[in-house]
Design a protein around this motif. Structure first.
Motif, PDB file in Angstrom:
ATOM      1  N   VAL A 126      -0.166  72.309  18.379  1.00  0.00           N
ATOM      2  CA  VAL A 126       0.888  71.954  18.369  1.00  0.00           C
ATOM      3  C   VAL A 126       1.533  71.237  17.548  1.00  0.00           C
ATOM      4  O   VAL A 126       0.988  70.368  16.558  1.00  0.00           O
ATOM      5  N   ASN A 127       2.061  71.714  16.665  1.00  0.00           N
ATOM      6  CA  ASN A 127       3.002  71.036  15.248  1.00  0.00           C
ATOM      7  C   ASN A 127       4.689  70.545  15.159  1.00  0.00           C
ATOM      8  O   ASN A 127       4.756  70.338  15.664  1.00  0.00           O
ATOM      9  N   VAL A 128       4.128  68.650  15.197  1.00  0.00           N
ATOM     10  CA  VAL A 128       5.157  68.084  15.371  1.00  0.00           C
ATOM     11  C   VAL A 128       6.154  68.557  13.217  1.00  0.00           C
ATOM     12  O   VAL A 128       5.752  68.759  12.108  1.00  0.00           O
ATOM     13  N   SER A 129       7.506  68.910  13.726  1.00  0.00           N
ATOM     14  CA  SER A 129       8.633  69.281  12.917  1.00  0.00           C
ATOM     15  C   SER A 129       9.685  68.249  12.537  1.00  0.00           C
ATOM     16  O   SER A 129       8.935  67.172  13.549  1.00  0.00           O
ATOM     17  N   SER A 130      10.575  68.771  12.330  1.00  0.00           N
ATOM     18  CA  SER A 130      11.441  67.205  12.409  1.00  0.00           C
ATOM     19  C   SER A 130      13.344  68.548  12.355  1.00  0.00           C
ATOM     20  O   SER A 130      12.816  69.749  11.999  1.00  0.00           O
ATOM     21  N   VAL A 131      14.303  68.112  13.152  1.00  0.00           N
ATOM     22  CA  VAL A 131      15.451  68.512  13.142  1.00  0.00           C
ATOM     23  C   VAL A 131      15.298  68.285  11.082  1.00  0.00           C
ATOM     24  O   VAL A 131      16.340  69.750  11.129  1.00  0.00           O
ATOM     25  N   ALA A 132      15.260  67.649  10.841  1.00  0.00           N
ATOM     26  CA  ALA A 132      15.399  67.729   9.002  1.00  0.00           C
ATOM     27  C   ALA A 132      14.872  69.405   8.935  1.00  0.00           C
ATOM     28  O   ALA A 132      15.665  69.649   7.624  1.00  0.00           O
ATOM     29  N   ASN A 185      -2.131  79.152  22.044  1.00  0.00           N
ATOM     30  CA  ASN A 185      -0.510  79.781  21.912  1.00  0.00           C
ATOM     31  C   ASN A 185      -0.222  77.920  21.169  1.00  0.00           C
ATOM     32  O   ASN A 185      -0.640  76.670  21.010  1.00  0.00           O
ATOM     33  N   CYS A 186       0.667  78.922  20.093  1.00  0.00           N
ATOM     34  CA  CYS A 186       1.236  78.407  18.812  1.00  0.00           C
ATOM     35  C   CYS A 186       2.331  77.528  18.648  1.00  0.00           C
ATOM     36  O   CYS A 186       3.420  78.553  18.569  1.00  0.00           O
ATOM     37  N   ASN A 187       3.342  76.268  18.827  1.00  0.00           N
ATOM     38  CA  ASN A 187       4.132  75.707  19.287  1.00  0.00           C
ATOM     39  C   ASN A 187       4.440  75.140  18.279  1.00  0.00           C
ATOM     40  O   ASN A 187       3.696  74.436  17.697  1.00  0.00           O
ATOM     41  N   ALA A 188       6.230  74.372  18.045  1.00  0.00           N
ATOM     42  CA  ALA A 188       6.148  73.113  17.500  1.00  0.00           C
ATOM     43  C   ALA A 188       7.412  72.317  18.637  1.00  0.00           C
ATOM     44  O   ALA A 188       8.199  72.930  19.333  1.00  0.00           O
ATOM     45  N   VAL A 189       7.832  70.943  17.810  1.00  0.00           N
ATOM     46  CA  VAL A 189       8.452  70.715  18.316  1.00  0.00           C
ATOM     47  C   VAL A 189       9.282  69.374  16.726  1.00  0.00           C
ATOM     48  O   VAL A 189       8.672  69.409  16.116  1.00  0.00           O
ATOM     49  N   TYR A 200       2.988  80.472  28.398  1.00  0.00           N
ATOM     50  CA  TYR A 200       3.415  82.115  28.206  1.00  0.00           C
ATOM     51  C   TYR A 200       4.800  81.628  27.373  1.00  0.00           C
ATOM     52  O   TYR A 200       5.833  81.893  27.030  1.00  0.00           O
ATOM     53  N   ILE A 201       4.810  80.798  26.823  1.00  0.00           N
ATOM     54  CA  ILE A 201       5.012  79.502  25.347  1.00  0.00           C
ATOM     55  C   ILE A 201       4.530  80.163  24.880  1.00  0.00           C
ATOM     56  O   ILE A 201       3.556  79.030  24.306  1.00  0.00           O
ATOM     57  N   ASN A 202       5.106  81.194  23.607  1.00  0.00           N
ATOM     58  CA  ASN A 202       4.395  81.172  21.973  1.00  0.00           C
ATOM     59  C   ASN A 202       5.891  80.986  20.265  1.00  0.00           C
ATOM     60  O   ASN A 202       6.705  81.624  20.810  1.00  0.00           O
ATOM     61  N   GLY A 203       5.262  80.798  19.576  1.00  0.00           N
ATOM     62  CA  GLY A 203       5.771  80.332  18.565  1.00  0.00           C
ATOM     63  C   GLY A 203       6.983  80.058  18.425  1.00  0.00           C
ATOM     64  O   GLY A 203       8.817  80.273  17.825  1.00  0.00           O
ATOM     65  N   GLN A 204       7.326  78.971  19.658  1.00  0.00           N
ATOM     66  CA  GLN A 204       9.098  78.258  19.611  1.00  0.00           C
ATOM     67  C   GLN A 204       8.674  76.845  19.245  1.00  0.00           C
ATOM     68  O   GLN A 204       7.920  76.345  18.741  1.00  0.00           O
ATOM     69  N   VAL A 205      10.212  76.656  18.735  1.00  0.00           N
ATOM     70  CA  VAL A 205      10.193  74.748  18.639  1.00  0.00           C
ATOM     71  C   VAL A 205      11.433  74.560  19.524  1.00  0.00           C
ATOM     72  O   VAL A 205      12.470  74.556  19.898  1.00  0.00           O
TER      73      VAL A 205
END
Length: 270
Positions: free
Chosen positions: A148-154, A189-193, A256-261
């Protein structure tokens, strides 16, 4: 029910804030957590908090942008716990300026901490996540591992004064989707917030004078008030609420969630 029983998680920037809240949640659900922080005191407090919740933990102290840090933290994780199931790239800070005033150092520092470091950590984790999954598939075993990678709305909408931060967080979304495509077949599974305004020391009143890595952080009170009015829920999020989103993506509920933000912004970005 303990969702993370005997799973091993690395959470960067977990001595405080969202990372600390997540580490405690993982511990409460039976995980072994590797606490990563720049400062010894908060890291050791987080280790004890995880143990108090019923999990186990160790601390790895140091600057995550150091060239050897990614290798060291993965090695210490394997030495202590023998495997790696969850990797959360959470650590970071902001160093704002308008584009025409921004130095090369300001721009590069944000790329390093928010994009280069996650890339290095994922690469170092490959033998214990991608390759381990490949071996298990050959043995007829299905076991999911989570990044899980922590991104931003920025990173998806830009932000005034944050060309460096927004660029790094946008890049992190690209990295997330690429890892998902490359590693999904190995049950990784690799996703971001993407966080909006979350109550941490990075978003506290700038008038408090808090610094990270020698850089002043925070948001001026007037700007915080403007942000609050722009958020449909009319408030910033808590560290606990932010951590819960990461926890979901690290849990078996996201197999079953992958590549999502996942946007966690109170509706600020939708």
């Amino acid at each position: 029910m303990k969702l993370m029983e005997n799973q091993v998680a690395i959470v960067t920037g977990s001595g405080r804030g969202v990372g600390r809240a997540l580490a405690e949640m993982l511990g409460e659900h039976g995980a072994k957590v590797v606490i990563s922080d720049l400062d010894h005191g908060p890291a050791e407090e987080a280790v004890q908090a995880v143990k108090d919740k019923g999990g186990d933990a160790i601390a790895v102290i140091g600057d995550i942008t150091a060239p050897d840090f990614s290798r060291r933290i993965v090695k210490e994780t394997i030495d202590a716990f023998g495997k790696l199931d969850i990797l959360v790239n959470n650590a970071g800070y902001t160093w704002d300026n308008l584009i025409h005033k921004m130095s090369d150092e300001q721009f590069q520092k944000m790329l390093d901490v928010h994009l280069v470091v996650p890339f290095r950590l994922i690469r170092e984790a490959a033998p214990y996540m991608r390759d381990a999954g490949k071996r298990e598939i050959e043995e007829g075993i299905t076991r999911h591992r989570k990044i899980v990678n922590v991104s931003s709305v920025a990173g998806v909408m830009g932000n005034v004064g944050q060309a460096n931060y927004a660029s790094a967080k946008a890049g992190l979304i690209g990295l997330t989707k690429t890892v998902a495509k490359e590693w999904a077949s190995f049950h990784v599974n690799c996703n971001a917030v993407a966080f909006g305004v979350i109550d941490t020391r990075l978003t506290q009143s700038k008038e408090n004078g808090e610094t990270v890595a020698g850089v002043a952080v925070g948001i001026p009170d007037k700007v915080k008030q403007m942000f609050a009015q722009a958020i449909p829920q009319k408030r910033s999020g808590t560290a606990q609420e932010a951590a819960e989103g990461i926890f979901f993506l690290a849990s078996p509920y996201s197999n079953y969630i992958n590549g999502q933000v996942l946007n966690i912004s109170g509706g600020f970005y939708m």
